[in-house]
Design a protein around this motif. Structure first.
Motif, mmCIF file in Angstrom:
data_model
loop_
_atom_site.group_PDB
_atom_site.id
_atom_site.type_symbol
_atom_site.label_atom_id
_atom_site.label_comp_id
_atom_site.label_asym_id
_atom_site.label_seq_id
_atom_site.Cartn_x
_atom_site.Cartn_y
_atom_site.Cartn_z
ATOM 1 N N LEU A 173 -20.002 17.718 35.902
ATOM 2 C CA LEU A 173 -19.612 16.695 36.873
ATOM 3 C C LEU A 173 -18.426 17.144 37.708
ATOM 4 N N ASN A 174 -17.439 17.758 37.059
ATOM 5 C CA ASN A 174 -16.258 18.150 37.838
ATOM 6 C C ASN A 174 -16.536 19.344 38.730
ATOM 7 N N CYS A 175 -17.433 20.221 38.296
ATOM 8 C CA CYS A 175 -17.837 21.317 39.178
ATOM 9 C C CYS A 175 -18.518 20.747 40.414
ATOM 10 N N ALA A 176 -19.453 19.815 40.217
ATOM 11 C CA ALA A 176 -20.137 19.185 41.347
ATOM 12 C C ALA A 176 -19.146 18.456 42.246
ATOM 13 N N TYR A 177 -18.219 17.745 41.649
ATOM 14 C CA TYR A 177 -17.205 16.972 42.382
ATOM 15 C C TYR A 177 -16.404 17.861 43.325
ATOM 16 N N HIS A 178 -15.921 18.990 42.813
ATOM 17 C CA HIS A 178 -15.084 19.863 43.640
ATOM 18 C C HIS A 178 -15.908 20.663 44.647
ATOM 19 N N LEU A 179 -17.140 20.996 44.330
ATOM 20 C CA LEU A 179 -17.988 21.653 45.322
ATOM 21 C C LEU A 179 -18.294 20.711 46.481
ATOM 22 N N LEU A 180 -18.601 19.460 46.159
ATOM 23 C CA LEU A 180 -18.869 18.477 47.206
ATOM 24 C C LEU A 180 -17.653 18.282 48.102
ATOM 25 N N ARG A 181 -16.477 18.278 47.525
ATOM 26 C CA ARG A 181 -15.259 18.127 48.319
ATOM 27 C C ARG A 181 -15.018 19.334 49.218
ATOM 28 N N ARG A 182 -15.627 20.457 48.887
ATOM 29 C CA ARG A 182 -15.536 21.654 49.721
ATOM 30 C C ARG A 182 -16.693 21.742 50.720
ATOM 31 N N GLY A 183 -17.518 20.707 50.789
ATOM 32 C CA GLY A 183 -18.598 20.697 51.762
ATOM 33 C C GLY A 183 -19.861 21.390 51.322
ATOM 34 N N VAL A 184 -20.011 21.657 50.021
ATOM 35 C CA VAL A 184 -21.207 22.309 49.488
ATOM 36 C C VAL A 184 -22.198 21.237 49.027
ATOM 37 N N ARG A 185 -23.471 21.424 49.299
ATOM 38 C CA ARG A 185 -24.490 20.511 48.787
ATOM 39 C C ARG A 185 -24.722 20.796 47.301
ATOM 40 N N VAL A 186 -24.894 19.738 46.516
ATOM 41 C CA VAL A 186 -25.024 19.895 45.066
ATOM 42 C C VAL A 186 -26.144 19.008 44.538
ATOM 43 N N ASP A 187 -26.978 19.592 43.688
ATOM 44 C CA ASP A 187 -27.940 18.848 42.883
ATOM 45 C C ASP A 187 -27.577 19.054 41.421
ATOM 46 N N VAL A 188 -27.493 17.950 40.677
ATOM 47 C CA VAL A 188 -27.172 18.005 39.252
ATOM 48 C C VAL A 188 -28.434 17.686 38.457
ATOM 49 N N PHE A 189 -28.733 18.505 37.449
ATOM 50 C CA PHE A 189 -29.895 18.301 36.597
ATOM 51 C C PHE A 189 -29.411 17.956 35.187
ATOM 52 N N GLU A 190 -29.793 16.782 34.704
ATOM 53 C CA GLU A 190 -29.322 16.270 33.415
ATOM 54 C C GLU A 190 -30.517 15.857 32.551
ATOM 55 N N LYS A 191 -30.554 16.341 31.317
ATOM 56 C CA LYS A 191 -31.711 16.058 30.460
ATOM 57 C C LYS A 191 -31.735 14.621 29.952
ATOM 58 N N GLU A 192 -30.554 13.973 29.855
ATOM 59 C CA GLU A 192 -30.518 12.575 29.425
ATOM 60 C C GLU A 192 -30.793 11.668 30.621
ATOM 61 N N ASP A 193 -30.818 10.361 30.360
ATOM 62 C CA ASP A 193 -31.048 9.422 31.459
ATOM 63 C C ASP A 193 -29.753 8.816 31.973
ATOM 64 N N HIS A 194 -28.642 9.468 31.667
ATOM 65 C CA HIS A 194 -27.339 9.024 32.159
ATOM 66 C C HIS A 194 -26.389 10.207 32.160
ATOM 67 N N ALA A 195 -25.314 10.091 32.918
ATOM 68 C CA ALA A 195 -24.318 11.155 33.003
ATOM 69 C C ALA A 195 -23.245 10.961 31.933
ATOM 70 N N GLY A 196 -22.424 11.991 31.771
ATOM 71 C CA GLY A 196 -21.303 11.900 30.844
ATOM 72 C C GLY A 196 -21.317 12.930 29.749
ATOM 73 N N GLY A 197 -22.506 13.441 29.404
ATOM 74 C CA GLY A 197 -22.585 14.444 28.353
ATOM 75 C C GLY A 197 -21.982 13.961 27.058
ATOM 76 N N MET A 198 -21.250 14.849 26.383
ATOM 77 C CA MET A 198 -20.667 14.501 25.094
ATOM 78 C C MET A 198 -19.560 13.455 25.216
ATOM 79 N N ALA A 199 -18.993 13.311 26.412
ATOM 80 C CA ALA A 199 -18.001 12.244 26.591
ATOM 81 C C ALA A 199 -18.643 10.881 26.364
ATOM 82 N N ARG A 200 -19.929 10.773 26.702
ATOM 83 C CA ARG A 200 -20.630 9.509 26.474
ATOM 84 C C ARG A 200 -21.336 9.491 25.126
#
Length: 671
Positions: free
Chosen positions: A271-298
């Motif tokens: 998530l933080n990699c995507a966040y900072h890439l987007l702030r730099r103007g890079v297009r980002v697609d995130v692929f997540e195997k669960e049905d929600h974000a957060g990973g082990m934090a969730r």
């Protein structure tokens, strides 16, 4: 040049302009300061200790100007000596860089700098005068007669830091956000944190607080409650963190022509990699195997520590910035790394985490026995049951093996599941309480909740009858002599075995990556520890593929995962621009400060009067085990204000000048 030419360091004058080949002064960390990025030597350096010049192609005026230009921006205005002094010094040095040094009243500049050093209220004003005072006292002619420096001739890098900032993996500007809390602006404090990651409230709840261990205030009475102030900022910002990112208009979203990056895994690092890439103007697609974000934090942190409602609003920041998140898509099942490149992604970030728990590894253990669980599986099953509104049955007594934060989550969760059944929870750990890797406050909370601990015990056998766990045999351990790191060895005491009867044994001793998601064609190498092999830029063995977080460094904290994501974004961005993984300027500066031992832990001002640290309020232990309500209640505004006042603002400023451009340097990276 490979040696010091001249400078003033810790009050000692060095001038070797007519003495080349001299020995390196013992009191100057020349070796730690001479090289920045590969092939780009440091020409000059300035800090609280003074200044050093390593190459005569850099003038003293320009070396100092970059330093005081940053000091001028940092001065908060709370005290006049610093606010006015940094402006006066910077303007004088700017004139010197323009060839007008003879028109400057250097005696007046010195008087201003001396006043700053004597009467400022924080580390910026108290410590930054040292370089200019040394220069005026011993090298005044170099300032008066400095040649004109054409703009852009050399490059510069400046870092304002403090012990707490350096201890934080993400280099969060702790004093800055605490300043805003003290001034009654938690929303601005939150904005400071959002420069580093979107999971502000989540990190304010579960951060392991390395910053507090380094806090200089701890040398006076007790460290500032930095984590609790972070939570206060988020909880009192006036709106949910995600609402700081209003739905961006099309003109502010990444251009359709911008390069695109695939991020695999929507945990903290991804998530933080995507966040900072987007702030730099890079297009980002995130692929997540669960049905929600957060990973082990969730999935791995129970609701009584981190309610999902906070995490959900913060993870939405990626979508608000124009990123696309594809749920239910797993690497190795739905796509491969090769597939991603064939779809047109220019780079891939692997933020896969360590989703595999481990059994105890005892000889002949029956891993299929009913009641024998991996700690991570236990937490994941619990989270999924709660997501689906199901109960998770647990009965009898439970023994948790291990004493890290996952073990604490397991034992405290088991205690709640057993509430009212008469079942007991025991933790077994092979070392002492003082040696346990878990947050000490987590251990204290577990004890408050009635959980028993058997320190200096190690498992010998999971006792199984009829295919079910009926007990855990332990042996008592004795401490030996400390090893080179200072940690004591432990050894079993013969004949001290005993059995704790139980129906569930939870092995909470570690996690690992899942290598089955990769194929040989992916070209990803692994370390002996089973983590993805990466270099300093977080690049893997396959060109264009980067990895970070748990998958690259092993099970780690939320804040470290967030830092890895930000670091990867900087590296990937440079890779997209140049084809070469990025040089990480901020990380390199930290290495230099550490190697040169430049960041002392002494207060920048006389020690203040001792003042007690704010004590976070908790739900009553007897009541909190009856529900999954959040245990910690946070600081109220008055408590937060008083705690923020305890910060000593121990800033130190460092600046270097290089002969060639520093790659990958950006406003986002410099903060």
């Amino acid at each position: 040049m490979d040696e010091l030419i001249y400078g003033v360091w810790n009050g000692r004058v060095h001038d070797y302009r007519r003495d080349f080949g001299h020995p390196t002064p013992e009191d100057v960390p020349v070796g730690a300061l001479q090289s920045f990025n590969p092939g780009n030597p440091v020409a000059g350096f300035a800090g609280p200790q003074g200044f050093l010049v390593f190459d005569l192609r850099a003038t003293l005026a320009e070396v100092l100007y970059s330093y005081y230009r940053k000091a001028r921006r940092l001065s908060c205005g709370r005290c006049t000596p610093c606010r006015a002094g940094t402006v006066i010094i910077a303007e004088a040095l700017e004139k010197a860089c323009n060839g007008e040094g003879e028109s400057v009243d250097w005696a007046y500049v010195r008087e201003v700098a001396a006043l700053m050093a004597e009467s400022s209220l924080c580390g910026i004003g108290l410590t930054t005068p040292a370089p200019i005072l040394g220069a005026i006292d011993h090298f005044l002619d170099d300032l008066r007669h400095a040649p004109t420096v054409p703009r852009g001739t050399r490059d510069h890098y400046e870092v304002a830091t403090a012990p707490c900032i350096e201890a934080c993996p993400a280099h969060v500007e702790v004093p800055r956000y605490i300043d805003y809390i003290r001034d009654g602006h938690p929303e601005l404090a939150t904005a400071v944190l959002l420069e580093h990651y979107p999971l502000v409230g989540s990190c304010g709840r579960v951060c392991v607080r390395p910053c507090e261990k380094a806090c200089v205030r701890g040398r006076v009475d007790a460290p500032v409650a930095i984590k609790d102030l972070k939570r206060f900022a988020s909880d009192n910002a006036g709106e949910a963190v995600v609402d700081f990112f209003e739905k961006a208009p099309a003109r502010d979203l990444p251009s359709p022509l911008a390069p695109s990056v695939a991020v695999v895994g929507a945990g903290p690092a991804g998530l933080n990699c995507a966040y900072h890439l987007l702030r730099r103007g890079v297009r980002v697609d995130v692929f997540e195997k669960e049905d929600h974000a957060g990973g082990m934090a969730r999935l791995g942190i129970p609701a009584y520590r981190l309610p999902n409602r906070f995490l959900e609003t913060e993870t939405d920041a990626v979508a608000r910035l124009g990123g696309r998140v594809h749920y239910g898509k797993a690497l190795g099942r739905d796509f491969s790394i090769g597939d991603l490149f064939r779809r047109g992604y220019r780079a891939v970030f692997l933020g896969l985490g360590c989703p595999e728990g481990q059994y105890l590894g005892l000889e002949g253990e029956a891993t299929d026995a009913k009641g024998y669980l991996k700690g991570l599986d236990f937490l994941l099953d619990l989270e999924r049951a709660q997501d689906e509104g199901r109960s998770m049955p647990l009965k009898g007594d439970v023994v948790v093996v291990g004493c890290g934060n996952v073990a604490m989550d397991c034992c405290r969760s088991a205690r709640r599941l057993l509430e009212g059944t008469g079942g007991r929870v025991t933790v077994s750990y092979r070392r002492t309480r003082a040696s346990a890797p878990a947050d000490p406050e987590e251990i204290e909370a577990a004890l408050d909740e009635g959980i028993a601990f058997e320190f200096l015990t190690a498992p010998v056998e999971v006792v199984v009858e009829g295919g079910e766990v009926v007990g855990l045999k332990l042996v008592r351990m004795a401490e030996g002599e400390p090893d080179a790191s200072g940690r004591r060895s432990v050894r079993p005491i013969p004949g001290s075995e005993f059995v704790i009867p139980c129906s569930t044994v939870v092995a909470a001793i570690g996690q690992k990556t899942d290598p089955s998601v990769f194929t040989p064609e992916d070209g990803i190498r692994f370390t002996r520890r089973g983590t993805i092999e990466v270099d300093a830029s977080l690049a893997t063995s396959r060109d264009g593929v980067f990895a970070g977080g748990d998958a690259a460094i092993g099970p780690t904290s939320l804040i470290r995962g967030l830092e890895e994501g930000e670091t990867a974004a900087a590296s990937i961005h440079e890779y997209l621009l140049t084809g070469v993984p990025g040089f990480l300027a901020r990380r390199r500066m930290s290495e230099m400060l550490r190697e040169g031992k430049l960041l002392d832990a002494e207060p920048p001002q006389p020690a203040p009067v001792a003042k007690p640290r704010a004590k976070i309020r908790h739900l009553d232990a007897a009541e909190r085990v009856k529900s999954w309500d959040e245990v910690e209640l946070g600081l109220d505004p008055d408590e937060a204000l008083e705690e923020a006042k305890r910060c000593m603002r121990c800033y130190r400023l460092f600046s270097l000048t290089t002969l060639r451009p520093i790659p990958g340097k950006s406003a986002l990276e410099e903060h």
